[in-house]
Design a protein around this motif. Structure first.
Motif, mmCIF file in Angstrom:
data_model
loop_
_atom_site.group_PDB
_atom_site.id
_atom_site.type_symbol
_atom_site.label_atom_id
_atom_site.label_comp_id
_atom_site.label_asym_id
_atom_site.label_seq_id
_atom_site.Cartn_x
_atom_site.Cartn_y
_atom_site.Cartn_z
ATOM 1 N N LYS A 5 0.836 -1.196 0.000
ATOM 2 C CA LYS A 5 0.000 0.000 0.000
ATOM 3 C C LYS A 5 0.868 1.242 0.000
ATOM 4 O O LYS A 5 0.662 2.179 -0.766
ATOM 5 C CB LYS A 5 -0.905 -0.002 1.239
ATOM 6 C CG LYS A 5 -2.162 -0.814 1.023
ATOM 7 C CD LYS A 5 -3.002 -0.831 2.279
ATOM 8 C CE LYS A 5 -4.048 -1.916 2.192
ATOM 9 N NZ LYS A 5 -4.499 -2.340 3.517
ATOM 10 N N ILE A 6 1.847 1.216 0.860
ATOM 11 C CA ILE A 6 2.745 2.366 0.918
ATOM 12 C C ILE A 6 3.377 2.580 -0.440
ATOM 13 O O ILE A 6 3.422 3.685 -0.964
ATOM 14 C CB ILE A 6 3.829 2.122 1.971
ATOM 15 C CG1 ILE A 6 3.197 2.066 3.343
ATOM 16 C CG2 ILE A 6 4.867 3.223 1.928
ATOM 17 C CD1 ILE A 6 4.166 1.715 4.425
ATOM 18 N N ALA A 9 1.039 4.079 -2.921
ATOM 19 C CA ALA A 9 0.824 5.490 -2.638
ATOM 20 C C ALA A 9 2.032 6.308 -3.068
ATOM 21 O O ALA A 9 1.906 7.330 -3.738
ATOM 22 C CB ALA A 9 0.567 5.672 -1.149
ATOM 23 N N SER A 12 2.369 6.681 -6.811
ATOM 24 C CA SER A 12 1.440 7.619 -7.416
ATOM 25 C C SER A 12 1.782 9.043 -7.033
ATOM 26 O O SER A 12 1.810 9.935 -7.880
ATOM 27 C CB SER A 12 -0.009 7.279 -7.061
ATOM 28 O OG SER A 12 -0.063 6.643 -5.826
ATOM 29 N N VAL A 13 2.106 9.249 -5.749
ATOM 30 C CA VAL A 13 2.468 10.605 -5.339
ATOM 31 C C VAL A 13 3.685 11.071 -6.115
ATOM 32 O O VAL A 13 3.718 12.170 -6.672
ATOM 33 C CB VAL A 13 2.753 10.657 -3.823
ATOM 34 C CG1 VAL A 13 3.389 11.983 -3.459
ATOM 35 C CG2 VAL A 13 1.460 10.476 -3.051
ATOM 36 N N VAL A 16 2.752 11.685 -9.782
ATOM 37 C CA VAL A 16 1.898 12.858 -9.939
ATOM 38 C C VAL A 16 2.700 14.119 -9.631
ATOM 39 O O VAL A 16 2.557 15.160 -10.262
ATOM 40 C CB VAL A 16 0.674 12.743 -9.018
ATOM 41 C CG1 VAL A 16 -0.091 14.033 -9.021
ATOM 42 C CG2 VAL A 16 -0.214 11.607 -9.484
ATOM 43 N N THR B 92 -2.819 14.536 -6.731
ATOM 44 C CA THR B 92 -1.815 14.469 -5.671
ATOM 45 C C THR B 92 -2.480 14.477 -4.306
ATOM 46 O O THR B 92 -2.153 13.688 -3.425
ATOM 47 C CB THR B 92 -0.872 15.682 -5.763
ATOM 48 O OG1 THR B 92 -0.531 15.883 -7.109
ATOM 49 C CG2 THR B 92 0.355 15.473 -4.926
ATOM 50 N N ALA B 95 -4.288 11.202 -3.675
ATOM 51 C CA ALA B 95 -3.330 10.122 -3.400
ATOM 52 C C ALA B 95 -2.748 10.273 -2.003
ATOM 53 O O ALA B 95 -2.627 9.304 -1.254
ATOM 54 C CB ALA B 95 -2.217 10.146 -4.441
ATOM 55 N N TYR B 96 -2.412 11.496 -1.633
ATOM 56 C CA TYR B 96 -1.799 11.705 -0.322
ATOM 57 C C TYR B 96 -2.774 11.350 0.790
ATOM 58 O O TYR B 96 -2.419 10.650 1.741
ATOM 59 C CB TYR B 96 -1.324 13.154 -0.193
ATOM 60 C CG TYR B 96 -0.721 13.441 1.149
ATOM 61 C CD1 TYR B 96 0.556 12.957 1.468
ATOM 62 C CD2 TYR B 96 -1.416 14.141 2.126
ATOM 63 C CE1 TYR B 96 1.109 13.196 2.702
ATOM 64 C CE2 TYR B 96 -0.873 14.387 3.363
ATOM 65 C CZ TYR B 96 0.395 13.905 3.654
ATOM 66 O OH TYR B 96 0.944 14.129 4.886
ATOM 67 N N TRP B 98 -5.361 9.425 0.638
ATOM 68 C CA TRP B 98 -5.582 7.982 0.630
ATOM 69 C C TRP B 98 -4.424 7.263 1.320
ATOM 70 O O TRP B 98 -4.612 6.360 2.129
ATOM 71 C CB TRP B 98 -5.712 7.519 -0.830
ATOM 72 C CG TRP B 98 -5.876 6.039 -0.964
ATOM 73 C CD1 TRP B 98 -7.004 5.310 -0.721
ATOM 74 C CD2 TRP B 98 -4.874 5.114 -1.366
ATOM 75 N NE1 TRP B 98 -6.760 3.989 -0.945
ATOM 76 C CE2 TRP B 98 -5.460 3.832 -1.344
ATOM 77 C CE3 TRP B 98 -3.534 5.231 -1.744
ATOM 78 C CZ2 TRP B 98 -4.758 2.691 -1.681
ATOM 79 C CZ3 TRP B 98 -2.832 4.105 -2.079
ATOM 80 C CH2 TRP B 98 -3.443 2.844 -2.054
ATOM 81 N N PHE B 99 -3.228 7.697 1.021
ATOM 82 C CA PHE B 99 -2.040 7.089 1.623
ATOM 83 C C PHE B 99 -2.023 7.300 3.126
ATOM 84 O O PHE B 99 -1.756 6.376 3.901
ATOM 85 C CB PHE B 99 -0.792 7.691 0.974
ATOM 86 C CG PHE B 99 0.459 7.488 1.777
ATOM 87 C CD1 PHE B 99 1.018 6.225 1.902
ATOM 88 C CD2 PHE B 99 1.079 8.544 2.411
ATOM 89 C CE1 PHE B 99 2.166 6.025 2.644
ATOM 90 C CE2 PHE B 99 2.230 8.348 3.152
ATOM 91 C CZ PHE B 99 2.763 7.094 3.271
ATOM 92 N N ASN B 102 -4.602 5.093 4.761
ATOM 93 C CA ASN B 102 -4.245 3.685 4.691
ATOM 94 C C ASN B 102 -3.123 3.295 5.631
ATOM 95 O O ASN B 102 -3.203 2.300 6.333
ATOM 96 C CB ASN B 102 -3.850 3.316 3.277
ATOM 97 C CG ASN B 102 -4.985 2.664 2.570
ATOM 98 O OD1 ASN B 102 -5.592 1.744 3.098
ATOM 99 N ND2 ASN B 102 -5.298 3.155 1.396
ATOM 100 N N SER B 103 -2.031 4.051 5.593
ATOM 101 C CA SER B 103 -0.926 3.619 6.449
ATOM 102 C C SER B 103 -0.132 4.793 6.986
ATOM 103 O O SER B 103 0.453 4.691 8.058
ATOM 104 C CB SER B 103 0.003 2.682 5.672
ATOM 105 O OG SER B 103 0.523 3.361 4.556
ATOM 106 N N ASN B 107 1.779 5.114 10.586
ATOM 107 C CA ASN B 107 3.245 5.165 10.609
ATOM 108 C C ASN B 107 3.717 6.287 11.517
ATOM 109 O O ASN B 107 4.619 6.120 12.329
ATOM 110 C CB ASN B 107 3.799 5.423 9.207
ATOM 111 C CG ASN B 107 3.598 4.242 8.296
ATOM 112 O OD1 ASN B 107 3.282 3.157 8.765
ATOM 113 N ND2 ASN B 107 3.750 4.442 7.008
ATOM 114 N N ILE B 154 7.494 12.055 2.559
ATOM 115 C CA ILE B 154 6.383 12.201 1.609
ATOM 116 C C ILE B 154 5.536 13.408 1.983
ATOM 117 O O ILE B 154 5.106 14.184 1.128
ATOM 118 C CB ILE B 154 5.529 10.913 1.601
ATOM 119 C CG1 ILE B 154 6.306 9.820 0.898
ATOM 120 C CG2 ILE B 154 4.197 11.147 0.928
ATOM 121 C CD1 ILE B 154 5.612 8.504 0.896
#
Lengths: 442, 500, 284
Positions: A5-6, A9, A12-13, A16, B92, B95-96, B98-99, B102-103, B107, B154
């Protein structure tokens, strides 16, 4: 799965986020989702339909096995035989090359990618148990305990729990040139060192600079490492009077020009030195038997370690470590049952016999080890077994991790002259303190 | 000392003056370095404050689109019909988020204590074996730390995208109000190959460095503040933050660890000084000899030396190690000739070993200096000598007044990189002596270990990652000060544009 | 007087020549020794300089007997990594050094300082982290891909020498190009690159040579994947305890085989190497 998953992500990040986005190929950002692995599905099956304990529910199995490169063909053949013996399962093997000494390091590096079944050195048992990367042996345990020699079981047990399948025993004993020493002479180190032999540079070679060999003198003087049974991480009496006696013996021995104290890596030259007649006797294990036989031909002689005269004048039989290598199963293996069966199979009587025949391995299987008729066909293995009677079990407590380098340092300092008979007691105190220290806090 | 004093000095005095100046500037640099820290911190906060002010002001004064961009990235661009750009910003953000859901968020949360659930086995009654939870069902402090650092990186990247989004919207507003057309996507692309060409060029290298150098580095630096030592090995155990304890232990010379550190630091510096200057002097002498007018077969001799550095270093070092081994050819030959009675203790006696590694390093290093100085000698402008000849200077004078000063002047930066390189010279020690001979005085280190090889041993042999990381940071601080200072003082940094 | 001076000079040159020749021979002796031991009939570690008898068997076994050591495979692995990483690294280095040398933007100086600082951290600690990052990208099953990525990803930091070279290209060229309406990318591809042959050759060769001698990183990345070893990892394995007594001569043969192409390259590139190293320094 979290990792994936990481990853998805991030990809895509990252894609993009090409600053002002010059890339159009967004198609790449979909991360390949690998199909659900077999392990989880079969585990799922387990819980829903519990099978009787005797039957192995793992059908499609992929096992990763690590072996020493030198044993590649032999192990792969054994694995194939194992697969043939289990026709109800579809077993595939992946192989990796990892010497027993490195298994701990490799498995700790990435437990997930590590082998399911691997060979390892017993002194790493406790560390692997502490970091939970090795599986306790529970399946078919009674049989394993019964069929192997007791010390071999003790060597890979921690707190009474068994963590490995013993496969061979290793200690060191003496090879000598029969044209230079008689069978009587090799019984006493004094006699051997006193003899003048033409062309010979060293009458006796032993890698005493290596801490695996050093205990042969300390144990001979009556010392104990990690307690009498090797299971007490708070005890080491190398700095007692007996230890001082042993260390003084070492100092004398190192000063003898007919003796060569070596590092383990130099033992590689023993073969050539034998062939050239430059050394008359040396100490090492079974793995050099074939080499020396080739170098010495009919003068090839092999026996237990000689008697040594300690610094205080008493005579004692040289002792040493005996180490029983084993096969382990990774904690968290996807196919623990098959992995355990394979480990069991690789170390059974038949396969230990194959190891004995092909690579002169000294067996731990009771029936094989006690079959003196079979053993005597290989003099080195016989000597290995005989020497085992004088040795102590190489402890497997994690404190041993501190022993190796500190003992190496001690002998290195004897060699360099930093340890003398005057300061030997203080140096031994430092060594023992370092061996027994439990971390760096104190 | 005036410039004039300096110019009338003989070259060797200049050399020592240069060295002296070097250490003076190191001292100054250390002072500057620490003086600059408060300034840098203040500057950083000023920047943040200014940024926040801009953030607030723009929110208040911006157009609807800009205001919307604060919540929905790309909204401003979309309203100005910059669809592709707007969608990229939007994607962007999606996606961010969602990320993070999700985790990412977990983290970051777990970073606080690096995990609470250790790996624990459970007994499978049916088959009579122990089973272990799947990866992810227990906490692995090491992965938590690594992924946490990753998430932070990130997030920073996202924030910069977020700011770019607002700026882009403001810019589109400005274009509108001044009557221009907001740039189309194709214009942005064009810009990436012209005005913004540096972005295109630097994107991949910076991304690579961010992922494979900076992230691991921050992870490593963080380890220095944890108790990730031999007794806290993953996955069976958790480790956690312990503050500055490791630094305290390492600096305290009463503990075995601290004692080892200070001793090895001393030897590392001695080694670096000897290895650097002996190589340097040797290389210069050799180059002068080879390039001397009248010496025949220059090419042949140079090739002989170059051959020795052309062989991969680990090969030549391992060969040297075998040559000098206790039963190696050198010892055996000397023994059989009867010149020595016992093998020479090349790697077993501490002093011998130290001298041996320095000498073998000469074998490795001198040809490099020789090559470079040869290049420089050919580059010395001939008119300098011409002028000298007209003034009737003797060859000796020309050598001391022209050749040497020129070489010294040109090679100073090289000398500095060599010095820092030697502090971190892993290969020579690792392949040659392996750090040996071992000693009881040190913790997990031998007499010839450098800090860098000790660090390696700590990670591989005893798995004391926290101490290794701490050493890494201390080595870095030493190097950073030395090289930042000297690099700043070097001409190529100061007069960067001089030759353009 | 003049004649004396000349003879003195000649004698001095002769003496220097002899000294240099002796030194040169000392320098080359270890290499000759490794060649000799690769030809020895003794397969173990030698303790003499000159073997008793000569044979080419070690080379034959090394190349055709892949039972224990797959030298040919490892050699090809290293070649692949070297070729891929040298292409990638060279591009990276050129990109970074051009941007930092010829273009002017706000973050330029900070970037240069950061790159300088990053280069000073000892890399060993972060290797395990790099391994896990690659694992997150699901790449660790292909050690060769991993190695290439790591080499390429870090290459941008070695911009220093190439930037020094670009700095020496006259700025007037750029200005002339801009006057003719060239974009910055055109300047890079059409003017700067064609002028930069020495530094491109230098960068290609140094990045090509790096994987051949690198041991610590590949040994961690390759781990137990025997088929993916690079020559350095494999050759180190040949002289570990288990194997050295039987394989030292083959190790020597492998060393010779690896060294020949690398040495030839290096001797060829000497000129560029010197230009590269001094080019940055000459401006001092």
């Amino acid at each position: 799965m979290k990792i994936r998953k990481i990853l998805a992500a991030i990809t895509s990040v990252a894609l993009v986020g090409t600053m002002l986005a010059g890339c159009n190929n967004n198609g790449d950002s979909s991360t390949p989702n690998s199909p659900a692995n077999n392990g989880s599905t079969s585990n799922g099956d387990n819980s829903s339909t519990p099978a009787p304990a005797t039957e192995n529910p793992e059908k499609d199995v992929t096992l990763k096995v690590w072996y020493s490169q030198a044993e590649k063909d032999m192990i792969e053949k054994m694995c194939d035989e194992f697969a043939k013996a289990h026709p109800d399962q579809n077993i595939k093997f992946e192989y990796g090359v990892c010497e027993g000494n490195n298994a701990k390091e490799e498995i700790q590096k990435d437990p997930e990618a590590a082998a399911d079944v691997f060979f390892y050195a017993p002194d790493h048992t406790a560390e692997m148990v502490a970091s939970k990367v090795i599986c306790e042996v529970t399946r078919n345990k009674d049989d394993i305990v019964n069929r192997n020699l007791k010390p071999s079981i003790d060597n890979v047990s921690v707190d009474g729990k068994l963590y490995g399948y013993p496969v061979n025993s290793k200690t060191y004993f003496m090879y000598y040139n029969k044209s230079m020493f008689t069978e009587d002479e090799v019984k006493s180190l004094d006699t051997m060192l006193a003899k003048d032999i033409e062309g010979v540079q060293y009458n006796f070679c032993m890698p005493l600079l290596d801490s695996w060999y050093t205990p042969s003198v300390f144990f001979a003087a009556g010392c104990n490492l990690m307690g009498e049974n090797g299971d007490d991480p708070t005890s080491c009496d190398f700095n007692s009077d007996k230890g001082v006696n042993a260390a003084n013996t070492l100092i004398d021995l190192f000063a003898n020009s007919k003796f060569s104290p070596d590092k383990a890596e130099f033992t590689e030259q023993y073969k050539d030195l034998f062939a050239q007649g430059k050394i008359a006797a040396c100490v090492i294990g079974t793995w050099k038997a074939a080499d020396f036989q080739e170098a010495l031909g009919e003068n090839y002689g092999v026996t237990v370690l000689p008697q040594i005269t300690l610094a205080d004048g008493t005579k004692a039989q040289m002792s040493g470590f005996s180490q029983y290598n084993a096969v382990g199963v990774k904690a968290g293996s996807k196919f623990p049952i098959t992995a355990m069966d394979l480990a069991d199979y690789l170390t059974n009587k038949e396969n230990q016999k194959i190891r004995f025949d092909t690579i002169s391995d000294s067996p731990t299987n009771k029936e094989l080890a006690e079959d003196s008729a079979a053993l005597s066909s290989n003099a080195a293995v016989a000597a290995n077994a005989a020497q085992c009677a004088y040795t102590k079990l190489q402890s497997s407590v994690s404190q041993m991790g501190k022993y190796w380098s500190n003992m190496d340092s001690f002998t290195a300092e004897i060699k360099s002259g930093a340890v003398t008979k005057d300061n030997v007691k203080e140096k031994l105190d430092v060594t023992v303190e370092a061996i027994l220290s439990t971390g760096l806090s104190e | 000392m005036t410039n004039l004093d300096y110019y009338v000095m003989p070259w060797y005095q200049k050399f020592f003056v240069n060295i002296g100046l070097f250490f003076v500037s190191v001292g100054k640099g250390i002072a500057h370095f620490f003086c600059a820290i408060p300034g840098a911190i203040a500057g950083f906060f000023k920047m943040i404050v200014r940024g926040l002010a801009w953030y607030g002001k723009t929110l208040a004064s911006g157009s609807i689109g800009t205001k919307l961009s604060y919540l929905i990235m790309g909204a401003g661009n979309l309203l100005h019909a910059q669809f592709i750009k707007g969608l990229i910003f939007l994607a962007t953000e999606v996606a961010y988020i969602w990320f993070m859901i999700n985790s990412g968020w977990t983290n970051i949360l777990k970073l606080g204590n690096l995990g609470t659930t250790p790996r624990a086995e459970f007994f499978d009654e049916v088959y009579g074996i122990y089973r272990y939870p799947e990866e992810g069902a227990y906490d692995n402090s090491m992965l938590i730390l690594l992924y946490g650092v990753f998430t932070i990186i990130i997030t920073i990247a996202f924030i910069s995208m977020y700011v770019a989004n607002i700026k882009s919207s403001v810019y589109a507003d400005e274009c509108k109000s001044t009557g221009h057309k907001p740039p189309k996507f194709i214009d942005d692309i064009k810009n990436l190959f012209d005005g913004g060409f540096h972005k295109t060029l630097l994107f991949l290298p910076i991304a690579g460095i961010l992922v494979f150098t900076i992230t691991p580095l921050i992870y490593m630096i963080s380890l220095a503040f944890t108790n990730y030592d031999a007794n806290h090995q993953v996955p069976g155990n958790l480790f956690t933050w312990i503050g500055l304890n490791n630094f305290g232990k390492l600096m305290n010379s009463n503990l075995p660890l601290g004692k080892t550190f200070w001793n090895l630091l001393g030897w590392t510096l001695i080694w670096a000084v000897f290895a650097t200057f002996l190589n340097y002097i040797g290389g210069i002498i050799l180059a002068l000899g080879i390039n001397r007018k009248g010496v025949p077969c220059k090419g042949l001799i140079r090739t002989l030396f170059v051959m020795s550095i052309a062989v991969p270093q680990f090969v030549s070092l391992l060969v040297m190690r075998n040559l000098l081994a206790a039963h190696g050819p050198i010892n055996e030959t000397l023994l059989s000739l009867g010149w020595i009675r016992t093998a020479l203790p090349f790697f077993t006696d501490p002093v011998w070993a130290k001298v041996t590694v320095i000498i073998v390093n000469l074998w490795v290093g001198i040809p490099y200096t020789m090559l470079m100085v040869s290049g420089i000698l050919m580059n010395i402008p001939e008119d300098l000598y011409e002028a000298g000849r007209i003034d009737g200077a003797s060859p000796v004078v020309m050598f001391t007044q022209i050749t040497m000063p020129y070489i010294l002047h040109v090679t100073t930066p090289y000398l500095i990189t060599q010095f820092t390189g030697n502090i971190n010279n892993f290969n020579v020690i690792f392949f040659l002596s392996g750090g040996g001979p071992e000693t009881l005085d040190y913790y997990q280190a031998g007499k010839t270990d450098l800090l860098i090889t000790w660090l390696y041993k700590l990670t591989v042999n005893s798995r004391d990652y926290n101490y290794a990381a701490t050493i890494g940071i201390l080595v870095f601080i030493i190097l950073a000060i030395v090289s930042l200072v000297t690099f700043r003082n070097s001409g190529s940094y100061k007069n960067e544009e001089a030759f353009q | 007087m003049a004649k004396n001076y000349n003879t003195g000079r000649k004698v001095a040159s002769g003496v220097i020549f002899v000294v240099l020749l002796i030194l040169g021979i000392i320098w080359i002796l270890p290499l000759i020794w490794i060649i000799l031991s690769s030809l020895s009939t003794d397969t173990g570690q030698p303790y003499t300089f000159i073997p008793k008898a000569f044979t080419l068997n070690n080379y034959k076994n090394l190349l055709f007997d892949a039972q224990q050591f797959k030298f040919v495979k490892w050699f090809l692995n290293t070649l692949i990594v070297a070729v891929c990483s040298c292409i990638g690294s060279t591009l990276m280095v050129l990109f970074v050094s051009f941007a930092l040398s010829r273009l002017r933007f706000k973050a330029r100086k900070p970037l240069m300082n950061v790159a300088l600082i990053l280069g000073m951290f000892p890399g060993f600690m972060s290797m395990i982290a790099i391994y896990y990052i690659l694992k997150a990208f699901d790449l660790t099953k292909n050690p060769l891909v991993c190695l290439t990525i790591i080499y390429v990803a870090g290459a941008g930091m070695n911009y220093y020498i190439a930037k020094g070279f670009f700095d020496t290209i006259p700025k007037s060229l750029d200005e002339a190009a801009y006057l003719d309406g060239a974009t910055k990318s055109q300047l890079f591809f059409k003017i700067t690159i064609p002028l930069s042959k020495p530094i491109i050759v230098y960068t290609i060769l140094t990045s090509f040579m790096a994987p051949w001698g690198d041991y610590v990183l590949p040994s961690l990345i390759c781990g137990t994947d025997y088929d993916s070893y690079t020559v350095a990892v494999g050759m180190f394995k040949m002289i570990t305890r288990e194997f050295i007594s039987t394989y030292y001569a083959q190790f020597a043969a492998a060393a010779v085989l690896v060294s020949i192409p690398i040495s030839l390259l290096f001797i060829k590139m000497q000129k560029y190497y010197v230009e590269g190293v001094t080019g940055g320094a000459v401006k001092g």
